[in-house]
Design an enzyme around this catalytic site. Structure first.
Site, PDB file in Angstrom:
ATOM      1  N   HIS A  37      -0.330  -3.014  22.476  1.00  0.00           N
ATOM      2  CA  HIS A  37      -1.231  -4.116  22.857  1.00  0.00           C
ATOM      3  C   HIS A  37      -1.173  -4.363  24.362  1.00  0.00           C
ATOM      4  O   HIS A  37      -2.191  -4.601  25.008  1.00  0.00           O
ATOM      5  CB  HIS A  37      -0.822  -5.415  22.147  1.00  0.00           C
ATOM      6  CG  HIS A  37      -0.861  -5.364  20.652  1.00  0.00           C
ATOM      7  ND1 HIS A  37       0.278  -5.461  19.877  1.00  0.00           N
ATOM      8  CD2 HIS A  37      -1.888  -5.248  19.786  1.00  0.00           C
ATOM      9  CE1 HIS A  37      -0.063  -5.409  18.601  1.00  0.00           C
ATOM     10  NE2 HIS A  37      -1.365  -5.280  18.516  1.00  0.00           N
ATOM     11  N   GLN A  61     -10.731  -8.238   6.951  1.00  0.00           N
ATOM     12  CA  GLN A  61     -10.488  -6.790   7.039  1.00  0.00           C
ATOM     13  C   GLN A  61      -9.344  -6.325   6.149  1.00  0.00           C
ATOM     14  O   GLN A  61      -8.986  -5.156   6.175  1.00  0.00           O
ATOM     15  CB  GLN A  61     -10.279  -6.351   8.487  1.00  0.00           C
ATOM     16  CG  GLN A  61      -8.963  -6.791   9.112  1.00  0.00           C
ATOM     17  CD  GLN A  61      -8.956  -6.504  10.606  1.00  0.00           C
ATOM     18  OE1 GLN A  61      -9.671  -7.116  11.376  1.00  0.00           O
ATOM     19  NE2 GLN A  61      -8.137  -5.543  11.024  1.00  0.00           N
ATOM     20  N   ASP A 150      -6.097   3.445  16.673  1.00  0.00           N
ATOM     21  CA  ASP A 150      -7.057   3.185  15.597  1.00  0.00           C
ATOM     22  C   ASP A 150      -8.357   3.910  15.965  1.00  0.00           C
ATOM     23  O   ASP A 150      -9.351   3.284  16.314  1.00  0.00           O
ATOM     24  CB  ASP A 150      -7.267   1.686  15.441  1.00  0.00           C
ATOM     25  CG  ASP A 150      -5.972   0.968  15.090  1.00  0.00           C
ATOM     26  OD1 ASP A 150      -5.672   0.840  13.909  1.00  0.00           O
ATOM     27  OD2 ASP A 150      -5.226   0.584  16.024  1.00  0.00           O
TER      28      ASP A 150
HETATM   29  P1  AMP Z   1      -3.894  -4.699  15.993  1.00  0.00           P
HETATM   30  O1  AMP Z   1      -3.193  -5.933  16.480  1.00  0.00           O
HETATM   31  O2  AMP Z   1      -3.012  -3.756  15.259  1.00  0.00           O
HETATM   32  O3  AMP Z   1      -5.193  -4.994  15.285  1.00  0.00           O
HETATM   33  O4  AMP Z   1      -4.304  -3.890  17.299  1.00  0.00           O
HETATM   34  C1  AMP Z   1      -5.033  -4.499  18.322  1.00  0.00           C
HETATM   35  C2  AMP Z   1      -5.468  -3.443  19.312  1.00  0.00           C
HETATM   36  O5  AMP Z   1      -4.326  -2.788  19.846  1.00  0.00           O
HETATM   37  C3  AMP Z   1      -6.357  -2.347  18.698  1.00  0.00           C
HETATM   38  O6  AMP Z   1      -7.374  -1.987  19.616  1.00  0.00           O
HETATM   39  C4  AMP Z   1      -5.382  -1.229  18.487  1.00  0.00           C
HETATM   40  O7  AMP Z   1      -5.985   0.050  18.483  1.00  0.00           O
HETATM   41  C5  AMP Z   1      -4.486  -1.389  19.692  1.00  0.00           C
HETATM   42  N1  AMP Z   1      -3.189  -0.760  19.442  1.00  0.00           N
HETATM   43  C6  AMP Z   1      -2.355  -0.969  18.392  1.00  0.00           C
HETATM   44  N2  AMP Z   1      -1.285  -0.155  18.462  1.00  0.00           N
HETATM   45  C7  AMP Z   1      -1.442   0.593  19.586  1.00  0.00           C
HETATM   46  C8  AMP Z   1      -0.677   1.628  20.219  1.00  0.00           C
HETATM   47  N3  AMP Z   1       0.463   2.044  19.705  1.00  0.00           N
HETATM   48  N4  AMP Z   1      -1.145   2.151  21.367  1.00  0.00           N
HETATM   49  C9  AMP Z   1      -2.318   1.724  21.897  1.00  0.00           C
HETATM   50  N5  AMP Z   1      -3.090   0.758  21.352  1.00  0.00           N
HETATM   51  C10 AMP Z   1      -2.664   0.206  20.214  1.00  0.00           C
END
Ligand code: AMP
Length: 280
Positions: A37, A61, A150
């Site tokens: 993040h 979701q 993702d």
């Molecule tokens: P989430 O909180 O899991 O919904 O993720 C929020 C954002 O952070 C999304 O755009 C994810 O693709 C990105 N994200 C989550 N994990 C990673 C990671 N390991 N590396 C880069 N971006 C990430």
């Protein structure tokens, strides 16, 4: 750093910033922040004058049998990390303010949403596109940042932006990994010690397939068979799916054609981890 709970507060803030000629970036998250993040925030801070991070565990979701209720949450820690990373405003709404009683409007990117993860999570991407479109309409950001971790999600969101002529530019940010290769994820928190030891084997198998492709192997059947074998060898892993697809339309390939996307999901116990590699 400002903390806002109501959509109208963010709408006003973004209007004020735009009137001052400032460029606004949006980083949507579900919180329980990690370096993945924060790498999105770092990109946003570089490119924009003001950065809004949303922290919202989006109920639409999650499937009925999924982990909405138990999804990890730690707002105090998240606020500290967001502040230290340079976020100007955290938007942390309540579900009732995003989906008031009688809420009825959803947006779905057809076809793309049904492939890959869409097979095992039927309404997942409809929930993602709906919340992200709402966030776009609330934050009026010039740029929005999403992780390649993702991959299908960012591909779907880019399609939504094109199809609906949304005035926002999407930036893809590379996957941030642990030292042993495991993609950082809020869900890694669920892994038992033993599962955590085995989990990097998933990415290792994708890397091995990538090496094969780099050496000239172009049969998708042979490549995916190798990955399946490798994942079978991980005693606590259960493969949900593994596919090699066209990186634009997400349709299965028979022979490697670039850009391709190798993407999969693996269960460790009840924890479903996703990962991918772009073949460019
Ligand atoms: P989430 O909180 O899991 O919904 O993720 C929020 C954002 O952070 C999304 O755009 C994810 O693709 C990105 N994200 C989550 N994990 C990673 C990671 N390991 N590396 C880069 N971006 C990430």
């Amino acid at each position: 750093m400002k903390i806002a709970k109501l959509p109208a507060e963010i709408q006003q803030l973004s209007k004020d910033w735009h009137e001052q000629g400032l460029k606004v970036g949006l980083v949507p998250t579900m919180g329980y922040l990690h370096e993945g993040h924060l790498s999105l925030v770092a990109e946003a801070v570089k490119e924009c004058d003001k950065v809004i991070m949303s922290i919202f565990v989006n109920p639409t979701q999650f499937g009925p049998k999924e982990d909405y209720a138990t999804y990890p949450r730690d707002m105090r820690r998240d606020l500290r990390l967001a502040y230290e990373a340079g976020v100007d405003c955290v938007f942390n709404p309540e579900p009732k303010d995003m989906y008031p009683q009688g809420y009825a409007t959803y947006v779905k990117v057809e076809q793309l949403s049904e492939r890959l993860c869409g097979q095992s999570r039927p309404d997942h991407f409809r929930g993602v596109t709906t919340i992200v479109l709402k966030l776009f309409n609330i934050a009026h950001a010039d740029y929005a940042y999403f992780g390649q971790k993702d991959a299908q999600q960012v591909i779907i969101l880019e399609k939504m932006v094109r199809d609906l002529n949304l005035p926002v530019i999407i930036r893809r940010v590379p996957t941030v990994r642990e030292a042993d290769g495991l993609a950082k994820s809020s869900r890694n928190f669920y892994l038992s010690a033993e599962e955590r030891v085995q989990a990097p084997g998933f990415y290792a198998s994708l890397l091995e397939a990538k090496r094969l492709i780099d050496e000239g192997e172009d049969s998708v059947a042979r490549i995916t068979a190798l990955i399946r074998e490798r994942i079978d060898d991980i005693s606590l892993a259960r493969l949900d799916y593994l596919e090699l697809v066209d990186a634009q339309n997400l349709l299965p390939l028979e022979k490697i054609q670039k850009p391709a996307l190798m993407a999969g999901a693996v269960f460790f116990g009840k924890t479903r981890l996703i990962d991918n590699i772009f073949i460019e």
